[in-house]
Write a protein that holds these residues in place. Sequence first.
Motif, PDB file in Angstrom:
ATOM      1  N   CYS A  10       0.822  -1.214   0.000  1.00 43.76           N
ATOM      2  CA  CYS A  10       0.000   0.000   0.000  1.00 43.76           C
ATOM      3  C   CYS A  10       0.854   1.262   0.000  1.00 43.76           C
ATOM      4  CB  CYS A  10      -0.907   0.042   1.229  1.00 43.76           C
ATOM      5  SG  CYS A  10      -2.175  -1.230   1.267  1.00 43.76           S
ATOM      6  N   LEU A  11       0.329   2.280  -0.672  1.00 42.70           N
ATOM      7  CA  LEU A  11       0.885   3.622  -0.601  1.00 42.70           C
ATOM      8  C   LEU A  11      -0.286   4.599  -0.560  1.00 42.70           C
ATOM      9  CD1 LEU A  11       3.165   5.695  -0.678  1.00 42.70           C
ATOM     10  CD2 LEU A  11       3.117   5.567  -3.182  1.00 42.70           C
ATOM     11  N   ASN A  12      -0.533   5.152   0.627  1.00 45.65           N
ATOM     12  CA  ASN A  12      -1.631   6.102   0.824  1.00 45.65           C
ATOM     13  C   ASN A  12      -2.976   5.509   0.388  1.00 45.65           C
ATOM     14  OD1 ASN A  12       0.129   8.129   1.802  1.00 45.65           O
ATOM     15  ND2 ASN A  12       0.575   8.812  -0.278  1.00 45.65           N
ATOM     16  N   GLU A  13      -3.305   4.374   0.978  1.00 44.63           N
ATOM     17  CA  GLU A  13      -4.557   3.680   0.658  1.00 44.63           C
ATOM     18  C   GLU A  13      -5.537   3.711   1.828  1.00 44.63           C
ATOM     19  OE1 GLU A  13      -5.202   2.822  -2.201  1.00 44.63           O
ATOM     20  OE2 GLU A  13      -3.445   2.087  -3.286  1.00 44.63           O
ATOM     21  N   ALA A  14      -5.474   4.733   2.677  1.00 42.83           N
ATOM     22  CA  ALA A  14      -6.331   4.786   3.859  1.00 42.83           C
ATOM     23  C   ALA A  14      -7.811   4.799   3.494  1.00 42.83           C
ATOM     24  CB  ALA A  14      -5.992   6.025   4.699  1.00 42.83           C
ATOM     25  N   GLU A  15      -8.173   5.396   2.372  1.00 38.35           N
ATOM     26  CA  GLU A  15      -9.572   5.483   1.988  1.00 38.35           C
ATOM     27  C   GLU A  15     -10.130   4.166   1.470  1.00 38.35           C
ATOM     28  OE1 GLU A  15     -10.233   8.660  -0.699  1.00 38.35           O
ATOM     29  OE2 GLU A  15      -9.473  10.219   0.636  1.00 38.35           O
ATOM     30  N   THR A  16      -9.345   3.445   0.687  1.00 38.61           N
ATOM     31  CA  THR A  16      -9.845   2.230   0.036  1.00 38.61           C
ATOM     32  C   THR A  16      -9.508   0.951   0.789  1.00 38.61           C
ATOM     33  OG1 THR A  16      -7.838   2.097  -1.323  1.00 38.61           O
ATOM     34  CG2 THR A  16      -9.707   3.314  -2.234  1.00 38.61           C
ATOM     35  N   LEU A  17      -8.508   0.997   1.677  1.00 37.03           N
ATOM     36  CA  LEU A  17      -8.040  -0.219   2.331  1.00 37.03           C
ATOM     37  C   LEU A  17      -9.099  -0.919   3.189  1.00 37.03           C
ATOM     38  CD1 LEU A  17      -5.688  -2.128   2.720  1.00 37.03           C
ATOM     39  CD2 LEU A  17      -4.854  -0.662   4.571  1.00 37.03           C
ATOM     40  N   ILE A  50      -4.778   2.512   9.986  1.00 38.23           N
ATOM     41  CA  ILE A  50      -6.066   2.120   9.407  1.00 38.23           C
ATOM     42  C   ILE A  50      -6.098   0.619   9.161  1.00 38.23           C
ATOM     43  CG2 ILE A  50      -7.520   2.333   7.367  1.00 38.23           C
ATOM     44  CD1 ILE A  50      -7.708   4.714   9.203  1.00 38.23           C
ATOM     45  N   ALA A  51      -4.967   0.059   8.714  1.00 41.06           N
ATOM     46  CA  ALA A  51      -4.893  -1.379   8.448  1.00 41.06           C
ATOM     47  C   ALA A  51      -5.154  -2.183   9.712  1.00 41.06           C
ATOM     48  CB  ALA A  51      -3.529  -1.730   7.859  1.00 41.06           C
ATOM     49  N   LEU A  52      -4.536  -1.780  10.817  1.00 39.90           N
ATOM     50  CA  LEU A  52      -4.742  -2.483  12.087  1.00 39.90           C
ATOM     51  C   LEU A  52      -6.191  -2.360  12.548  1.00 39.90           C
ATOM     52  CD1 LEU A  52      -1.473  -1.466  13.964  1.00 39.90           C
ATOM     53  CD2 LEU A  52      -2.038  -3.724  13.041  1.00 39.90           C
ATOM     54  N   THR A  90      -2.297  -9.027  -3.532  1.00 43.20           N
ATOM     55  CA  THR A  90      -3.373  -8.272  -4.159  1.00 43.20           C
ATOM     56  C   THR A  90      -3.133  -6.790  -3.944  1.00 43.20           C
ATOM     57  OG1 THR A  90      -5.782  -8.055  -4.330  1.00 43.20           O
ATOM     58  CG2 THR A  90      -4.866  -8.341  -2.114  1.00 43.20           C
ATOM     59  N   ASP A  91      -3.990  -5.948  -4.520  1.00 38.51           N
ATOM     60  CA  ASP A  91      -3.818  -4.500  -4.433  1.00 38.51           C
ATOM     61  C   ASP A  91      -4.717  -3.908  -3.365  1.00 38.51           C
ATOM     62  OD1 ASP A  91      -1.956  -4.599  -6.385  1.00 38.51           O
ATOM     63  OD2 ASP A  91      -3.191  -3.725  -7.965  1.00 38.51           O
ATOM     64  N   GLY A  92      -4.314  -2.738  -2.856  1.00 41.94           N
ATOM     65  CA  GLY A  92      -5.083  -2.082  -1.814  1.00 41.94           C
ATOM     66  C   GLY A  92      -6.193  -1.192  -2.326  1.00 41.94           C
ATOM     67  N   ASP A  93      -6.292  -1.003  -3.659  1.00 40.03           N
ATOM     68  CA  ASP A  93      -7.312  -0.113  -4.203  1.00 40.03           C
ATOM     69  C   ASP A  93      -8.595  -0.835  -4.584  1.00 40.03           C
ATOM     70  OD1 ASP A  93      -6.446  -1.551  -6.366  1.00 40.03           O
ATOM     71  OD2 ASP A  93      -5.848   0.167  -7.583  1.00 40.03           O
ATOM     72  N   GLY A  94      -8.679  -2.130  -4.267  1.00 44.45           N
ATOM     73  CA  GLY A  94      -9.898  -2.875  -4.564  1.00 44.45           C
ATOM     74  C   GLY A  94     -10.072  -3.235  -6.025  1.00 44.45           C
ATOM     75  N   GLN A  95      -8.991  -3.235  -6.799  1.00 44.04           N
ATOM     76  CA  GLN A  95      -9.094  -3.564  -8.222  1.00 44.04           C
ATOM     77  C   GLN A  95      -9.544  -4.999  -8.450  1.00 44.04           C
ATOM     78  OE1 GLN A  95      -6.139  -4.196 -12.101  1.00 44.04           O
ATOM     79  NE2 GLN A  95      -5.353  -3.146 -10.281  1.00 44.04           N
ATOM     80  N   TYR A  96      -9.071  -5.917  -7.588  1.00 42.82           N
ATOM     81  CA  TYR A  96      -9.361  -7.335  -7.777  1.00 42.82           C
ATOM     82  C   TYR A  96     -10.511  -7.790  -6.883  1.00 42.82           C
ATOM     83  CZ  TYR A  96      -4.744  -7.089  -9.914  1.00 42.82           C
ATOM     84  OH  TYR A  96      -3.672  -6.743 -10.695  1.00 42.82           O
ATOM     85  N   ALA A 201     -13.559  -1.391 -11.665  1.00 43.33           N
ATOM     86  CA  ALA A 201     -13.077  -0.156 -12.292  1.00 43.33           C
ATOM     87  C   ALA A 201     -12.095   0.549 -11.362  1.00 43.33           C
ATOM     88  CB  ALA A 201     -14.251   0.758 -12.616  1.00 43.33           C
ATOM     89  N   ALA A 202     -11.071   1.160 -11.949  1.00 44.04           N
ATOM     90  CA  ALA A 202     -10.065   1.873 -11.157  1.00 44.04           C
ATOM     91  C   ALA A 202     -10.699   3.084 -10.472  1.00 44.04           C
ATOM     92  CB  ALA A 202      -8.917   2.321 -12.053  1.00 44.04           C
ATOM     93  N   VAL A 203     -10.379   3.253  -9.193  1.00 42.70           N
ATOM     94  CA  VAL A 203     -10.927   4.387  -8.435  1.00 42.70           C
ATOM     95  C   VAL A 203      -9.994   5.589  -8.468  1.00 42.70           C
ATOM     96  CG1 VAL A 203     -12.244   2.890  -6.921  1.00 42.70           C
ATOM     97  CG2 VAL A 203      -9.905   3.498  -6.300  1.00 42.70           C
ATOM     98  N   ARG A 204      -8.775   5.401  -8.986  1.00 42.59           N
ATOM     99  CA  ARG A 204      -7.802   6.485  -9.072  1.00 42.59           C
ATOM    100  C   ARG A 204      -6.728   6.090 -10.075  1.00 42.59           C
ATOM    101  NH1 ARG A 204      -3.627   4.038  -7.163  1.00 42.59           N
ATOM    102  NH2 ARG A 204      -3.696   2.679  -5.334  1.00 42.59           N
TER     103      ARG A 204
END
Length: 343
Positions: A10-17, A50-52, A90-96, A201-204
């Motif tokens: 993750c890199l600055n994924e606090a919103e989507t994580l 946020i992850a914790l 997997t990715d932190g932006d919810g792509q998968y 769909a990509a969110v960013r």
Amino acid sequence: MTKLIIQIPCLNEAETLPATLAALPRSVAGIDVVEYLVIDDGSSDGTAQIALEAGAHHVVTHRRNRGLAAAFRSGIDRALAEGADVIVNTDGDGQYEGADIAALVTPVVDGRADIVIGDRGVSQNAHFSPLKRLIQRIGSGVVQSLAGTHVSDAVSGFRAISRDAAQRINITTEFSYTTDMLIQAGRKRMAIMTVPVRTHAAVRPSRLFKSVPRFILQTGITMARTFTAHKPLRAFVGTGTLIAFIGLLPIVRFLWFYANGEGGGHIQSLVIGGALLVLGTLVAILGMLADLVAANRKLIEENLARTRSLEDSIAALARSTKDAAQKEPVSVIRIKPDRKRTS
């Protein structure tokens, strides 16, 4: 007991994580324990905390941004240390689609694959632009040729890896681990499979690269570097042979004119041809030296894999000893002080 660890660089994924973690499976067929690992690659938005709070079992934090490949390596190292038998990235932006993790894991659990790649169906994926589809197809074709394996979506980050494969793969690139891993795995004769997966769909915009040309350049450098490191003889000797062949052409041209009594005016062809011939020979010799270095690298990697296996055995023994000590009832012996009678 079979443990699955799902890692998320993750890199600055606090919103989507939080949503990404919530969509991950709590149980998978053939898996006894499922845990989540988040790698915070120098985020400035509190991603680690946020992850914790969102339910991650493990968090690895980089003090500054070190790139996706470094984050992936840190995650693999931590997952192995935590006793993972299967690792899913997997990715932190919810792509998968989190529910597709079961499809990724099954071939590894069944012993049919060392690495399973999630195929996003690039050619028909509605979330990809025509340019991105073209780039993905070309890139995957090049990787297939270099790795000697069939992978239709080579740059997909949605993949499952067995513990043995994770121990044997050594990511060296600083840009993206996806192509580096596949070329290494193909050259090491690992069993690689692909399964179709769903995407959202990509969110960013992607944070991995700033522009398409830069992505193509960096990926091309990664592929060339990895292939050269693992097959230097083919790369250098082939290049040297081509240069030497080109050098022969002006030499033949000079000899033709010399045979017809006109060699005096074509000395430059002889000089250029001779220089190219020497250069090609030197490149070929360099390839032979590089092949010796590659052979030494293989020995080092084998020793590294054995060291990791030994560390696993020691860690497993320590865990079993600790568990046995916790289960065994502790008997308390009380010693009464010796009271001397005084007269």
